[in-house]
Design a protein around this motif. Structure first.
Motif, PDB file in Angstrom:
ATOM      1  N   THR A  34       0.834  -1.208   0.000  1.00 20.82           N
ATOM      2  CA  THR A  34       0.000   0.000   0.000  1.00 20.82           C
ATOM      3  C   THR A  34       0.868   1.258   0.000  1.00 20.82           C
ATOM      4  O   THR A  34       1.731   1.406   0.877  1.00 20.82           O
ATOM      5  CB  THR A  34      -0.889   0.024   1.269  1.00 20.82           C
ATOM      6  OG1 THR A  34      -1.650  -1.172   1.326  1.00 20.82           O
ATOM      7  CG2 THR A  34      -1.820   1.233   1.252  1.00 20.82           C
ATOM      8  N   ASP A  55      -4.753  -6.218   9.492  1.00 21.55           N
ATOM      9  CA  ASP A  55      -4.458  -6.176   8.059  1.00 21.55           C
ATOM     10  C   ASP A  55      -4.459  -7.624   7.566  1.00 21.55           C
ATOM     11  O   ASP A  55      -3.592  -8.425   7.928  1.00 21.55           O
ATOM     12  CB  ASP A  55      -3.101  -5.505   7.817  1.00 21.55           C
ATOM     13  CG  ASP A  55      -2.762  -5.417   6.332  1.00 21.55           C
ATOM     14  OD1 ASP A  55      -3.587  -5.832   5.493  1.00 21.55           O
ATOM     15  OD2 ASP A  55      -1.650  -4.935   6.016  1.00 21.55           O
ATOM     16  N   GLY A  57      -3.530 -10.147   5.372  1.00 22.29           N
ATOM     17  CA  GLY A  57      -2.470 -10.316   4.368  1.00 22.29           C
ATOM     18  C   GLY A  57      -1.564  -9.091   4.425  1.00 22.29           C
ATOM     19  O   GLY A  57      -1.672  -8.171   3.620  1.00 22.29           O
ATOM     20  N   GLU A  80       0.199 -12.750   8.042  1.00 22.66           N
ATOM     21  CA  GLU A  80       0.897 -12.936   6.766  1.00 22.66           C
ATOM     22  C   GLU A  80       1.357 -14.381   6.634  1.00 22.66           C
ATOM     23  O   GLU A  80       1.993 -14.926   7.529  1.00 22.66           O
ATOM     24  CB  GLU A  80       2.098 -11.975   6.680  1.00 22.66           C
ATOM     25  CG  GLU A  80       3.025 -12.191   5.514  1.00 22.66           C
ATOM     26  CD  GLU A  80       2.313 -12.213   4.146  1.00 22.66           C
ATOM     27  OE1 GLU A  80       1.536 -11.293   3.861  1.00 22.66           O
ATOM     28  OE2 GLU A  80       2.533 -13.177   3.383  1.00 22.66           O
ATOM     29  N   ARG A  82       3.545 -15.618   4.390  1.00 17.34           N
ATOM     30  CA  ARG A  82       4.959 -15.801   4.001  1.00 17.34           C
ATOM     31  C   ARG A  82       5.843 -15.401   5.183  1.00 17.34           C
ATOM     32  O   ARG A  82       5.924 -14.226   5.553  1.00 17.34           O
ATOM     33  CB  ARG A  82       5.289 -14.944   2.774  1.00 17.34           C
ATOM     34  CG  ARG A  82       4.648 -15.451   1.469  1.00 17.34           C
ATOM     35  CD  ARG A  82       4.908 -14.464   0.345  1.00 17.34           C
ATOM     36  NE  ARG A  82       4.729 -15.023  -0.981  1.00 17.34           N
ATOM     37  CZ  ARG A  82       3.596 -14.904  -1.706  1.00 17.34           C
ATOM     38  NH1 ARG A  82       2.532 -14.279  -1.212  1.00 17.34           N
ATOM     39  NH2 ARG A  82       3.532 -15.414  -2.926  1.00 17.34           N
ATOM     40  N   LEU A 108      -4.566 -16.770   7.261  1.00 16.37           N
ATOM     41  CA  LEU A 108      -5.667 -15.988   7.827  1.00 16.37           C
ATOM     42  C   LEU A 108      -6.847 -16.860   8.242  1.00 16.37           C
ATOM     43  O   LEU A 108      -7.667 -16.447   9.065  1.00 16.37           O
ATOM     44  CB  LEU A 108      -6.119 -14.925   6.834  1.00 16.37           C
ATOM     45  CG  LEU A 108      -6.675 -15.409   5.497  1.00 16.37           C
ATOM     46  CD1 LEU A 108      -8.182 -15.542   5.547  1.00 16.37           C
ATOM     47  CD2 LEU A 108      -6.262 -14.463   4.396  1.00 16.37           C
TER      48      LEU A 108
HETATM   49  C1  SAM Z   1      -1.160  -7.269  -1.893  1.00 14.49           C
HETATM   50  S1  SAM Z   1      -0.167  -7.826  -0.523  1.00 14.49           S
HETATM   51  C2  SAM Z   1      -0.617  -6.541   0.623  1.00 14.49           C
HETATM   52  C3  SAM Z   1       0.371  -6.302   1.731  1.00 14.49           C
HETATM   53  C4  SAM Z   1      -0.034  -5.295   2.792  1.00 14.49           C
HETATM   54  N1  SAM Z   1      -1.406  -5.466   3.230  1.00 14.49           N
HETATM   55  C5  SAM Z   1       0.141  -3.894   2.319  1.00 14.49           C
HETATM   56  O1  SAM Z   1      -0.866  -3.245   2.071  1.00 14.49           O
HETATM   57  O2  SAM Z   1       1.268  -3.404   2.176  1.00 14.49           O
HETATM   58  C6  SAM Z   1      -1.122  -9.251   0.022  1.00 14.49           C
HETATM   59  C7  SAM Z   1      -0.436 -10.154   1.045  1.00 14.49           C
HETATM   60  O3  SAM Z   1      -1.418 -11.093   1.519  1.00 14.49           O
HETATM   61  C8  SAM Z   1      -0.763 -12.304   1.831  1.00 14.49           C
HETATM   62  N2  SAM Z   1      -1.750 -13.385   1.864  1.00 14.49           N
HETATM   63  C9  SAM Z   1      -2.487 -13.862   0.823  1.00 14.49           C
HETATM   64  N3  SAM Z   1      -3.274 -14.884   1.211  1.00 14.49           N
HETATM   65  C10 SAM Z   1      -3.032 -15.074   2.547  1.00 14.49           C
HETATM   66  C11 SAM Z   1      -3.533 -15.999   3.507  1.00 14.49           C
HETATM   67  N4  SAM Z   1      -4.434 -16.940   3.186  1.00 14.49           N
HETATM   68  N5  SAM Z   1      -3.089 -15.908   4.787  1.00 14.49           N
HETATM   69  C12 SAM Z   1      -2.157 -14.963   5.110  1.00 14.49           C
HETATM   70  N6  SAM Z   1      -1.621 -14.074   4.239  1.00 14.49           N
HETATM   71  C13 SAM Z   1      -2.062 -14.125   2.960  1.00 14.49           C
HETATM   72  C14 SAM Z   1       0.250 -12.437   0.697  1.00 14.49           C
HETATM   73  O4  SAM Z   1       1.290 -13.357   1.049  1.00 14.49           O
HETATM   74  C15 SAM Z   1       0.720 -10.981   0.513  1.00 14.49           C
HETATM   75  O5  SAM Z   1       1.883 -10.737   1.248  1.00 14.49           O
END
Ligand code: SAM
Length: 197
Positions: A34, A55, A57, A80, A82, A108
């Motif tokens: 973001t 947040d 993810g 998160e 990863r 999540l």
């Molecule tokens: C588009 S990035 C957004 C990062 C952060 N919210 C930001 O705005 O800077 C989406 C993140 O969601 C994480 N994500 C996706 N599915 C997920 C899940 N089921 N559980 C946890 N994290 C997840 C991804 O690994 C990724 O790092």
């Protein structure tokens, strides 16, 4: 209330904030994290004093750290999947020195959502359906996961109490239950603020 105590220099420009991360993480910033101005606007809406904002993810923590530094009376927590991103988020958090921000490594679907009051969601599942937006190969992606995670978040949001706040950045309106009223939008309607009836 917005803080005036912390050193907010890293939040003046995206490049200054992204400097907290190694090069391969910086390179992902434009597409996946973001932007600072958007994080501040989203946080302003979500930062109810003493509330806990999740947040969904949280990536390398850009939203949570920006929000937490500007709104110290609210807790910002990121989930998160990863592990490496969680580590980068913790290093950046310690560098900025915010104590109202924390990160959980996990999926999540494993959280207890009774612990969270309000939510930020930046289209976190998109890489499951759009190969061009894949972040890396550390996790499995699939259309089935996109549908499963989207259904999970939809049901979770629908079960929250009246007054729950949500900010979405990008994403589809069909991912949000009709029990949420759209109360504001910005940045060419990409940033949407919602409150549950
Ligand atoms: C588009 S990035 C957004 C990062 C952060 N919210 C930001 O705005 O800077 C989406 C993140 O969601 C994480 N994500 C996706 N599915 C997920 C899940 N089921 N559980 C946890 N994290 C997840 C991804 O690994 C990724 O790092």
């Amino acid at each position: 209330m917005e803080t005036d105590i912390l050193n907010l220099y890293p939040f003046r420009k995206d490049a200054s904030f992204d400097y907290l991360y190694p090069n391969h993480i910086k390179e992902l910033s434009q597409m996946h994290w973001t932007p600072i101005d958007i994080a501040k606007k989203a946080a302003f809406f979500l930062a109810i004093p003493n509330a806990r904002v999740l947040d969904i993810g949280s990536g390398v923590g850009k939203f949570c750290i920006t929000a937490g530094a500007h709104f110290p009376q609210t807790q910002f927590i990121g989930i998160e999947q990863r592990e490496a991103f969680c580590s980068y988020a913790n290093v950046a958090k310690d560098e900025i020195n915010v104590d109202n921000v924390s990160f959980i490594h996990g999926n999540l679907t494993d959280l207890d959502y009774d612990d969270y009051d309000h939510f930020y969601f930046y289209n976190s599942f998109y890489e499951n359906i759009e190969p061009g937006s894949r972040i890396d190969y550390a996790v499995t992606t699939s259309v089935e996961l996109y549908e499963r995670y989207s259904r999970f978040v939809y049901a979770m949001l629908d079960a929250k109490k009246s007054g729950t706040r949500l900010v979405t950045y990008y994403g589809r309106e069909t991912q949000i239950p009709p029990s949420y009223n759209l109360v504001d939008q910005a940045y060419n309607k990409m940033l949407k603020m919602w409150i549950k009836r």
